[in-house]
Structures are given as C-alpha cells and as structure tokens.
Design an enzyme around this catalytic site. Structure first.
Site, PDB file in Angstrom:
ATOM      1  N   ASP A 342      -3.811   2.816   9.585  1.00 36.15           N
ATOM      2  CA  ASP A 342      -3.614   1.412   9.331  1.00 36.15           C
ATOM      3  C   ASP A 342      -4.914   0.553   9.134  1.00 36.15           C
ATOM      4  O   ASP A 342      -5.836   0.854   9.963  1.00 36.15           O
ATOM      5  CB  ASP A 342      -2.619   0.796  10.556  1.00 36.15           C
ATOM      6  CG  ASP A 342      -2.272  -0.542  10.359  1.00 36.15           C
ATOM      7  OD1 ASP A 342      -1.700  -0.931   9.358  1.00 36.15           O
ATOM      8  OD2 ASP A 342      -2.756  -1.499  11.166  1.00 36.15           O
ATOM      9  N   GLU A 378      -4.977   3.791   4.902  1.00 37.64           N
ATOM     10  CA  GLU A 378      -4.586   2.671   4.030  1.00 37.64           C
ATOM     11  C   GLU A 378      -5.919   1.579   3.892  1.00 37.64           C
ATOM     12  O   GLU A 378      -6.588   1.360   4.526  1.00 37.64           O
ATOM     13  CB  GLU A 378      -3.699   1.834   5.108  1.00 37.64           C
ATOM     14  CG  GLU A 378      -3.193   0.479   4.356  1.00 37.64           C
ATOM     15  CD  GLU A 378      -2.683  -0.526   5.288  1.00 37.64           C
ATOM     16  OE1 GLU A 378      -1.639  -1.251   4.843  1.00 37.64           O
ATOM     17  OE2 GLU A 378      -2.940  -0.720   6.469  1.00 37.64           O
TER      18      GLU A 378
END
Length: 724
Positions: A342, A378
């Site tokens: 993330d 990401e």
C-alpha cells in the site's frame, strides 16, 4: 517466578516448548518492564535488565502459548525532543505474533489530556487496550506446496476476508467473515471455476478501528490502519484470539494452496495506527517514537506522506529490520505467496523525494526469501512527487493506474485516448520496457477496493458518500465514470442494457490485455455500493458482496440485460458471472493474450509467418496511420494478434503457437461498420460479442470471411478467432 537472561534475538516472544524468550528494541527507554497479564485483570511485572544493542530481553520458563503480555517503558516524556515514553501506557510488542482484544476508546490510551495536549497523561491504559499474545509456532503443514504460478498464468482476485464471505448463502453463519470461510469449499469452488490463480487479501495484519469512526458508529472496514505487522487480524478468527487466529489463517492458506490458489497480502508498512501527535499511544510511539517515525523539524509533529497522520522512518535500520522480518515471517511461517504494498512510494522516501534505489528496495532485492515471491507496488502516495507509476525497480510489478484511467476514458467516450489505449492494451511498454521489465510488470485493473465497483462505474457520474459522515467530501471526485444516462438506480431498459454492455466491455478489455489482470471481488456479480466510492468505513451490506441466491437461478432474476441481473428483485447478475468466467478462461487458454515479451510490430524471425505479430486497423480495414491515431474523434479500431508469431519460447524451449485473434473495439456512441481485414486470415469465428446479453454466442459463433462487413452496435466489442 524464575527469570533467565534470555537472548536478544529473535525479537518478540519466542516459545520453545518449555518457556518463552522476550526481546524488544528501545533506545529511548531508561527501564522496560515485561507485564504478564492475567484473566482477573492483574499483571506480573518483570524488569528486562539485560540489554544488547538496545534490545531488552529475558527468558521466562513456564510461559506458555496463550499468555497475554505487554511492555511498560520508563523514560523521558519530552515531545519537544521527539520522546513520548510513558510507563502508564501498556504497549503492544511490535513483533507480537497474535494480538488479543480491541481498544476501548477513552483518554486512558492517549499520552496527553484532551483538555491540555501539552500535559502528560498518567492514566493506566491496560484495561482499555489490546494485548500481545504468546503463540505456538508449530503447525502441521503436511505436504503444502506453494503454487508458484508464473505471472503470465496469473489472474488476481482482490478480496476482503469479511466482505467476500459475510453473505455467502452456502457458508455456515458462524464461519462467515472469517479466515475459515476462505478455506470453505464454497469459496474455493467459486474461485477455481472463475479461473482465479491468486487471492489478494485486503489487510489482514492486526489493525485498529479509529476512535473517530467508533464514535460515529462506524468501523475501519478496509483495515489500512495497522498496529501489528506479524499478527493476523483477530476479528477475522472464528474461534478465539489467543493464538487461534494464527492457526486459522494457516489452515486457510493450506486449503487455498491445495486448490492451486496463491495468497497475496495487501500490506501497510508506510504508517501505523498511532496517528499524529494527537493520536493514541499503543506501541511504537511509547517504545521509541523518534526511531520509528518521521518527525518534522519540530519533533513534536509527524511528517505525513500517507494522509493518515504519520509515516514510518524508512532510514531507520530498526524500521527496515521490522519490515523485512515481518515479510520473511509471512513467507516462511505463514506460507503466503506475495505482497501488494500500500502507498509503496512512501516506502522509498528517504528524505523528501521518491528514490527507486532507497534502502528498502536494496534490502528486498538481496533478500533470498522476500525477493522470490510476488512483489506488487501501489506506486503512489499523497506526498509531493508521489505518483510513480513505471518507476519501480525491475523486481517489482505495479498496479497500473494509467491502465485503469485510460480504459475508463475510452469506454466513456473521452477524445484522444486511442493511442494511449493501444499502449495500455499491449502491456504499457512506455512505462516498463526501458528498465528491462516486461508486460507482466503491469497489474491491470479497471476497479479495485478504492473507488466505484464495476456496477457503480457505469451507474454514477458522482460519488454519493453521505453514509461516511463527512458531508460527501471524502473520496475521489474525478472517477472517470459515466452513468449511461441516469444517475443511480433506474428502470429505464435502454440505460440498463447499455450499463450491462459497458460492464462486459470492461471485463473483456481487462482479460484480453497484455499484463496481469486483477478483478475486484463481487464485480463478477455487478456488485454495487450505492454510489459510495470510499467504503473504507462501511462494515455492512453496503460493502459486502451480495451472492446469488438459489432462487435466482430461474425466472425473471436470471434473465434479461439488467446489469443487476435480478429484474424487479435486483439480485446479483448471473449472466455477468458467466461472461466473466468465459473471458478469464479465454485468456488462460490462449498464450497470445498473455505474452511474456512486448510486441515487435513486425514479422518475428523463426516463426515461419510473414505477418507482423500485431497490426492495427481502422474500422474500414485500413492499417492505421499517424493521422488516424491523432484524430480527436477516433474511438474505434481493430487489433490483429498473430498467434503464429509469439517470440518467447515455452518452458522447455519449445516454440509457442496459438490461434490468431481480431479484437474490434467500437467505443463511439453510434453503430459502426467494421471490415474484416484482408490478408490476415480467410475465415474467422465470432467468439465474443459484448452486444449480446450473454456476451458470447450460445453455440458455435458465426463464421465471417476476410473482407466481410460487421456492424458493431454503439459501445461494444467483438472478438474473432482464427485457428492456428
């Protein structure tokens, strides 16, 4: 109670069959107490007198799995110097393998008083906070084998443990929303029939429900609020949180592996749940605040490139060790197959910019365990210069946000998208080729947990996040969505038909693009969130997957071109499920859609074929010119994929040969006549037609000849196949 010196390594609580070794790092502390917690609310404090390189440690004979514990750190409380030690706060072990309980929010878990943030708070947090748990590391993995699916065979399914399983009619109620549900045959059967090879789980590291959300009657549903990087989230366990969550997670991984499905974890190493200077004191902040967090020039405050209040200090060797130890633990002890990081750009930040050669990437590159699993970034964060799609090191794959944006733009009718769409369809060579990566570096997706699900992408122009309690200010405002003529739910049959066709367009485009496709859970059923594009706090039916009921198999609920597939009942779409399965398996059965190398744009030497491996045509059958690519109005094209000109060899060096395909895209708002190109095959069969309610011909598809004319309805695509 006997206490032995113990060892400084490994960190955390290590049970050996006779007792437990405890080790914790803190450079800020003057004194550290290990607190063994008892069910009557009392605790036994043991001072950790031994210290090696600022690691305090002790071995306690007789401490068994299931024992709850925490630390109390005595030391300076001087926020102006970045120090926040407070022995009144029971702290979680950063290396805890399991965590018990949940936070009862109140002033007790904060290091300051609400009415005076500058005054130290000495209220005891122990009755109000979570506790670390000693776990039994032994588990019978039997003959568990990692599937080790290569990227070109991979189809990723992003899912939430609770959201995927909470409403499944075939699951016992006591298992719904748990790790055990993932291992249930009903879930595994769905994934295998769909053709999924990897289950990417949204955060399962122990996370915290934010104080603000709890006060609002909401929950941190998504879980991007980690406090325990080694501990499976305890609320997803069906039968206890004193270590049972570890056994249950391992059992789920073992069952998924047996079905040939990899397990990828969405991990959040960029920040913790302790927030900024006004956040709670739960673990790191009280152990050694300035060694774990990036502080500003004024050490009272935290640097935040994540939008969550803090960012971990990636220059700290102890933070880097924590992350690498955590990653190795999940691979070696929990048998997971990869990670999706993330806000990964934050992990690369050493000072104020993203550095692709930062310490973290160097460590991953040389690590003999972590470097061998799937690593997905990401590639952005909220800091300056944080959008880094295409800039990660060669070992990494990336969520390709440019793919998502371009495919959405094409099908909603944006001008000047055709040239970029061609690049995204063929693996984004403009992003990945210059650093030695290949099309498989691109994780392609149209939807994910963040934003509209597929149904809402074609049903809403604007976000409708009122349920989140932020006056619809939260969430992305530029969604590249199109409601097809009506905002939200409607009975207009023309709008419903168009929406269903658009969803088929998105699914087909995704599955027939070069790269690695990722499906968001429930999109195969046309899942809706009622226009909410930021359901991070909606732990309820709004965000959970609605599964087809048995009665939907017949009658009105299974017919028609309603994207919800349920007619008046509004149930999930079985027709879209069937189409999604067909597209996944079309991809899996044909290597021409999952090339390991970029297209050459010319005939390939040694393939005995004088046709180019790829060719581009206008709808009238002419090869595309630069003027055609540059035309603002251009919204349709034909792509020829030559299955007889695949340049990469098979696993044993053999030549790969496949059928050839013509992909015809009509993203314009009107029907267009397409000419089947001449000189690229005499006879073709229609295998996909998104204008059909089913998306595929019910029997053997119609045959067409070179030079034939096909009329594609507005916003539809057709795929023609020619046997090798």
């Amino acid at each position: 109670m006997q206490v032995w010196p113990g060892e400084a390594y490994p960190l955390g609580a290590t049970y050996d069959g006779a007792g437990t070794n405890f080790a914790v790092f803190t450079e800020a502390a003057d004194r550290v107490e290990l607190c063994l917690l008892h069910d009557d609310g009392s605790e036994t404090a043991i001072e950790l007198r031994e210290s090696d390189a600022f690691v305090r440690h002790a071995y306690v004979p007789g401490v068994m799995p299931g024992q709850r514990y925490g630390f109390r750190v005595h030391g300076p409380y001087a926020p102006e110097r970045g120090l926040r030690c407070n022995s009144a706060k029971l702290l979680l072990d950063p290396y805890a393998r399991a965590i018990s309980g949940s936070i009862r929010w109140g002033e007790e878990v904060y290091g300051y008083h609400f009415d005076d943030p500058d005054r130290r708070n000495d209220l005891d947090s122990a009755p109000h906070t979570m506790t670390s748990v000693v776990v039994n590391p032994y588990f019978d993995w039997g003959d568990d084998r990692r599937p080790r699916t290569e990227y070109h065979h991979t189809v990723i399914y992003e899912a939430h443990v609770k959201g995927l399983t909470m409403r499944h009619p075939g699951l016992p109620e006591e298992l719904r929303g748990t790790y055990a549900a993932l291992a249930h045959p009903a879930i595994i059967e769905h994934l295998t029939e769909l053709g999924v090879t990897a289950l990417e789980l949204m955060p399962v590291h122990q996370f915290v429900n934010d104080h603000r959300l709890v006060d609002m009657g909401l929950n941190n549903y998504w879980g991007y609020n980690t406090i325990g990087f080694f501990a499976p989230h305890n609320a997803y366990a069906s039968w206890g949180d004193r270590g049972q969550q570890v056994l249950e997670f391992k059992s789920a991984v073992k069952a998924l592996h047996e079905a040939g499905i990899e397990v990828i974890l969405d991990v959040v190493y960029n920040h913790t749940a302790e927030g900024n200077h006004l956040g709670p004191t739960l673990s790191f902040k009280g152990l050694d605040n300035s060694r774990y967090y990036r502080l500003t020039d004024d050490p009272r405050y935290y640097m935040d490139t994540t939008g969550t209040g803090n960012s971990l200090l990636m220059r700290s060797p102890h933070v880097l060790q924590l992350i690498m130890d955590s990653l190795r633990y999940w691979v070696t002890d929990m048998h997971v197959d990869g990670f999706r990081f993330d806000l990964a750009a934050t992990l690369a930040r050493q000072f104020h910019e993203v550095d692709r050669l930062s310490s973290f990437f160097d460590l991953v590159q040389q690590d003999p365990v972590v470097s061998q699993v799937k690593l997905i970034a990401e590639p952005w964060d909220v800091g300056e210069g944080g959008y880094q799609v295409g800039n990660f090191p060669p070992l990494w794959t990336e969520w390709n946000g440019k793919y998502r944006d371009t495919v959405r733009d094409l099908w909603r009718g944006e001008q000047r998208t055709l040239a970029e769409f061609a690049s995204r369809l063929t693996g984004s060579s403009d992003l990945y080729q210059d650093d030695g990566r290949r099309p498989l570096a691109s994780i392609n997706f149209v939807t994910c947990h963040d934003g509209f699900p597929l149904h809402d992408l074609v049903a809403y122009n604007d976000k409708h996040n009122e349920a989140n309690g932020e006056d619809n200010r939260d969430g992305e405002s530029h969604n590249r969505s199109w409601n097809c003529g009506a905002e939200g739910e409607t009975d207009d049959p023309d709008v419903l038909r168009l929406r269903a066709r658009q969803m088929r367009n998105f699914i087909a485009t995704l599955m027939l693009s070069q790269g690695v496709p990722m499906i968001s859970h429930g999109d195969e059923f046309a899942r809706t969130q009622g226009g909410n594009n930021n359901a991070y706090c909606q732990d309820n039916e709004l965000a959970w997957v609605e599964w087809p009921q048995e009665e939907d198999a017949e009658g009105e609920g299974a017919q028609g071109d309603d994207p919800k597939g349920g007619g008046a009942r509004g149930g999930p779409s079985r027709e879209l499920l069937g189409f999604t399965r067909a597209m996944v398996w079309l991809r899996r059965n044909h290597p021409v859609f999952r090339r390991r190398r970029f297209f050459h744009g010319r005939p390939v030497e040694g393939t005995h074929d004088d046709l180019s491996d790829i060719a581009w045509f206008t709808p009238d059958g002419r090869e595309m010119t630069q003027r055609d690519w540059d035309s603002a109005q251009a919204s349709a094209l034909t792509v020829f994929l030559n299955g007889n000109a695949i340049s990469e060899p098979g696993a044993r060096g053999e030549r790969i040969s496949d059928d050839s395909f013509l992909l015809m895209f009509n993203a314009s708002p009107k029907p267009l006549e397409f000419v089947v190109p001449v000189n690229h095959g005499r006879q073709w069969e229609v295998v996909v037609d998104t204008a059909l309610p089913t998306g595929v011909p019910s029997e053997t598809g119609p045959k067409v000849q070179a030079g034939d004319r096909l009329t594609l309805p507005d916003r539809s695509m057709t795929v023609l196949q020619r046997p090798v």
